[in-house]
Each structure stands twice: as structure tokens, then as C-alpha cells.
Design a protein around this motif. Structure first.
Motif, mmCIF file in Angstrom:
data_model
loop_
_atom_site.group_PDB
_atom_site.id
_atom_site.type_symbol
_atom_site.label_atom_id
_atom_site.label_comp_id
_atom_site.label_asym_id
_atom_site.label_seq_id
_atom_site.Cartn_x
_atom_site.Cartn_y
_atom_site.Cartn_z
ATOM 1 N N LYS A 87 0.869 -1.163 0.086
ATOM 2 C CA LYS A 87 0.030 -0.041 -0.076
ATOM 3 C C LYS A 87 0.757 1.302 0.020
ATOM 4 O O LYS A 87 0.357 2.291 -0.599
ATOM 5 N N ALA A 88 1.977 1.302 0.722
ATOM 6 C CA ALA A 88 2.954 2.472 0.990
ATOM 7 C C ALA A 88 3.636 2.545 -0.459
ATOM 8 O O ALA A 88 4.310 3.714 -0.608
ATOM 9 N N GLY A 89 3.607 1.419 -1.469
ATOM 10 C CA GLY A 89 4.235 1.749 -2.850
ATOM 11 C C GLY A 89 5.402 0.804 -3.022
ATOM 12 O O GLY A 89 6.194 0.981 -3.939
ATOM 13 N N TYR A 90 5.943 -0.049 -2.144
ATOM 14 C CA TYR A 90 7.086 -0.937 -2.224
ATOM 15 C C TYR A 90 6.700 -2.384 -3.113
ATOM 16 O O TYR A 90 5.301 -2.669 -2.688
ATOM 17 N N ASN A 91 7.252 -2.669 -3.902
ATOM 18 C CA ASN A 91 7.057 -4.027 -4.404
ATOM 19 C C ASN A 91 7.979 -5.163 -3.362
ATOM 20 O O ASN A 91 8.864 -4.770 -3.028
ATOM 21 N N VAL A 92 7.076 -6.021 -3.297
ATOM 22 C CA VAL A 92 7.367 -7.177 -1.941
ATOM 23 C C VAL A 92 7.253 -8.348 -2.376
ATOM 24 O O VAL A 92 6.319 -8.953 -2.980
ATOM 25 N N ARG A 93 8.245 -9.332 -2.051
ATOM 26 C CA ARG A 93 8.066 -10.635 -2.189
ATOM 27 C C ARG A 93 8.511 -11.258 -0.828
ATOM 28 O O ARG A 93 9.469 -10.914 -0.144
ATOM 29 N N VAL A 94 7.767 -12.142 -0.081
ATOM 30 C CA VAL A 94 7.855 -12.663 1.096
ATOM 31 C C VAL A 94 8.196 -14.173 0.951
ATOM 32 O O VAL A 94 7.249 -14.983 0.257
ATOM 33 N N VAL A 95 9.035 -14.774 1.573
ATOM 34 C CA VAL A 95 9.385 -16.130 1.487
ATOM 35 C C VAL A 95 9.618 -16.692 2.758
ATOM 36 O O VAL A 95 10.472 -16.481 3.354
ATOM 37 N N LEU A 96 8.783 -17.454 3.325
ATOM 38 C CA LEU A 96 8.820 -17.923 4.575
ATOM 39 C C LEU A 96 8.760 -19.409 4.707
ATOM 40 O O LEU A 96 8.481 -20.124 3.761
ATOM 41 N N MET A 97 10.055 -19.785 5.215
ATOM 42 C CA MET A 97 10.601 -21.128 5.279
ATOM 43 C C MET A 97 11.132 -21.656 6.701
ATOM 44 O O MET A 97 11.626 -20.610 7.214
ATOM 45 N N GLY A 98 11.262 -22.804 7.008
ATOM 46 C CA GLY A 98 11.748 -23.087 8.282
ATOM 47 C C GLY A 98 13.314 -23.736 8.000
ATOM 48 O O GLY A 98 13.639 -24.005 6.935
ATOM 49 N N PRO A 99 14.085 -24.004 9.004
ATOM 50 C CA PRO A 99 15.504 -24.305 8.767
ATOM 51 C C PRO A 99 15.799 -25.728 8.335
ATOM 52 O O PRO A 99 16.545 -26.212 7.695
ATOM 53 N N GLU A 100 14.420 -26.455 8.218
ATOM 54 C CA GLU A 100 14.423 -27.867 7.498
ATOM 55 C C GLU A 100 14.412 -27.784 6.022
ATOM 56 O O GLU A 100 14.689 -28.521 5.225
ATOM 57 N N GLN A 101 14.066 -26.586 5.264
ATOM 58 C CA GLN A 101 14.169 -26.362 4.113
ATOM 59 C C GLN A 101 15.531 -26.064 3.719
ATOM 60 O O GLN A 101 16.002 -25.052 4.259
ATOM 61 N N ASN A 102 16.083 -26.466 2.510
ATOM 62 C CA ASN A 102 17.178 -26.066 2.200
ATOM 63 C C ASN A 102 17.227 -24.645 1.789
ATOM 64 O O ASN A 102 16.246 -24.070 1.260
ATOM 65 N N ILE A 103 18.337 -23.780 2.035
ATOM 66 C CA ILE A 103 18.525 -22.550 1.681
ATOM 67 C C ILE A 103 18.233 -22.179 0.174
ATOM 68 O O ILE A 103 18.148 -21.046 -0.210
ATOM 69 N N SER A 104 18.601 -23.183 -0.531
ATOM 70 C CA SER A 104 18.468 -22.937 -1.913
ATOM 71 C C SER A 104 16.797 -22.584 -2.474
ATOM 72 O O SER A 104 16.695 -21.895 -3.557
ATOM 73 N N VAL A 105 15.942 -22.771 -1.440
ATOM 74 C CA VAL A 105 14.636 -22.410 -1.792
ATOM 75 C C VAL A 105 14.596 -20.918 -1.804
ATOM 76 O O VAL A 105 14.092 -20.363 -2.679
ATOM 77 N N LEU A 106 15.340 -20.077 -0.822
ATOM 78 C CA LEU A 106 15.552 -18.742 -0.724
ATOM 79 C C LEU A 106 16.321 -18.221 -1.909
ATOM 80 O O LEU A 106 16.058 -17.615 -2.621
ATOM 81 N N ALA A 107 17.581 -18.975 -2.039
ATOM 82 C CA ALA A 107 18.176 -18.565 -3.240
ATOM 83 C C ALA A 107 17.850 -18.749 -4.541
ATOM 84 O O ALA A 107 18.066 -17.488 -5.517
ATOM 85 N N ASN A 108 16.658 -19.463 -4.647
ATOM 86 C CA ASN A 108 15.884 -19.755 -6.001
ATOM 87 C C ASN A 108 14.992 -18.414 -6.349
ATOM 88 O O ASN A 108 14.442 -18.422 -7.323
ATOM 89 N N ARG A 109 14.741 -17.811 -5.459
ATOM 90 C CA ARG A 109 13.517 -16.605 -5.362
ATOM 91 C C ARG A 109 14.346 -15.241 -5.598
ATOM 92 O O ARG A 109 13.957 -14.459 -5.787
#
Length: 181
Positions: A72-94
Motif C-alpha cells: 500500500k505504501a508503494g513498495y514491491n514485495v516478495r515474502v518467502v517464509l520457510m523453516g530451517p528444515e528447508q534447504n537455503i536454496s529455496v530462498l536462493a532460487n527466489r
């Protein structure tokens, strides 16, 4: 007397220089929809959220509300929520494909005091350092709220009221195989 005036004058110049050194930095005002922000943290219904004593429903509502306030304030946003059991590559791929101006890590990861989350926090910071080295890392300032809007506005003030031109939702993604909901 001349020596005293010189010393006093030098003191004023030194004080002025020190004051300007610690003054808040000034960032040029940016256009609505021109700032891309990437945030990560724990999914609200992850077991480590309840283990830390948080109410998952309140955390879910807070994270979604903060994401909506950023948009609403005018920022483009991506949120990636994940626990430590997920490989960090999940975030890296985003990360690829978008010029990220700022990145963030939620308080549930940063201040958990749980070994697996401290390791995850280090991994996230290392990933950001490698993949988006020029993007500042943004943090909220209290544990019971997300408040990333405050951090975004400090680093990336927008030139206009963006009510009529909100930011773009780049995704609200939850990766969790062990979440309660």
C-alpha cells in the motif's frame, strides 16, 4: 587570548564535523513501485514459532498485514517464509530475476536463541551477502510485530503518497512440510 579563541574556534569546528558525521543519512526520494524488497522468516504455523511462545495466528496476521502495508505504501514485495528444515536454496532460487533494493529477516529467526535458527540466520545473511551484496539488510525493531515498513521508509523514502499507485505483490510464499496448518 588569541590562543584561547583559536582553541574555542577549533572546538566548534570539531563539534560541527562530529555532529554531521552522526546525522541521519539523506536518501533521495524514490518513485512509487520502484523499490523491490525481499523478506524471509519462519512460517507462522511452524513448530519453532510456538516453541518460542508466539501465537501462530497473531504472527500470520502480523506478517500478512505488514506485507500489505508495504504494498500500500508503494513498495514491491516478495515474502518467502520457510523453516530451517528447508534447504537455503529455496530462498536462493527466489533471488534471480529481480533487482533487490533491500532484503530482510524476520525477528523469529534473528532473536530465537535456538541453534537451528541461529545457523539459519547466518545462512540467510551469507546468501544475501553473496547474491545481493549492495542491498541493505532491513530489520524490524520489536519482537511482537513485523514493522518492516518502518525500515523500508528509513532506507528508501518514496517521493509521493502512493495510495493511488501501490507497489507490486511479487509473491507471498510459504514453504513448510511440518507446519500445523
Amino acid at each position: 587570548m588569541v590562543l584561547l579563541i583559536s582553541i574555542v574556534s577549533f572546538g566548534f569546528v570539531g563539534a560541527a564535523a562530529a555532529a554531521s558525521r552522526f546525522a541521519p543519512y539523506q536518501t533521495p526520494k524514490l518513485a512509487c513501485g520502484s523499490v523491490n524488497l525481499l523478506f524471509t522468516g519462519l512460517p507462522a504455523y511452524h513448530p519453532l514459532v510456538t516453541q518460542q511462545g508466539f501465537d501462530p495466528a497473531l504472527i500470520d496476521a502480523a506478517v500478512r498485514a505488514d506485507s500489505a502495508s508495504l504494498l500500500k505504501a508503494g513498495y514491491n514485495v516478495r515474502v518467502v517464509l520457510m523453516g530451517p528444515e528447508q534447504n537455503i536454496s529455496v530462498l536462493a532460487n527466489r533471488i534471480p530475476g529481480t533487482n533487490w533494493n533491500g532484503v530482510g529477516v524476520g525477528n523469529g529467526v534473528r532473536s530465537a536463541g535456538l541453534p537451528e535458527l541461529i545457523v539459519r540466520f547466518e545462512d540467510i545473511l551469507q546468501l544475501y551477502h553473496e547474491r545481493v551484496p549492495r542491498a541493505p539488510v532491513l530489520f524490524n525493531y520489536i519482537s511482537n510485530s513485523t514493522l518492516f515498513l518502518w525500515a523500508a521508509q528509513r532506507h528508501f523514502p518514496l517521493a509521493n503518497n502512493c495510495t493511488n499507485s501501490p507497489g507490486k505483490d511479487l509473491g507471498f510464499e510459504v514453504y513448510c512440510d511440518i507446519c500445523a496448518q
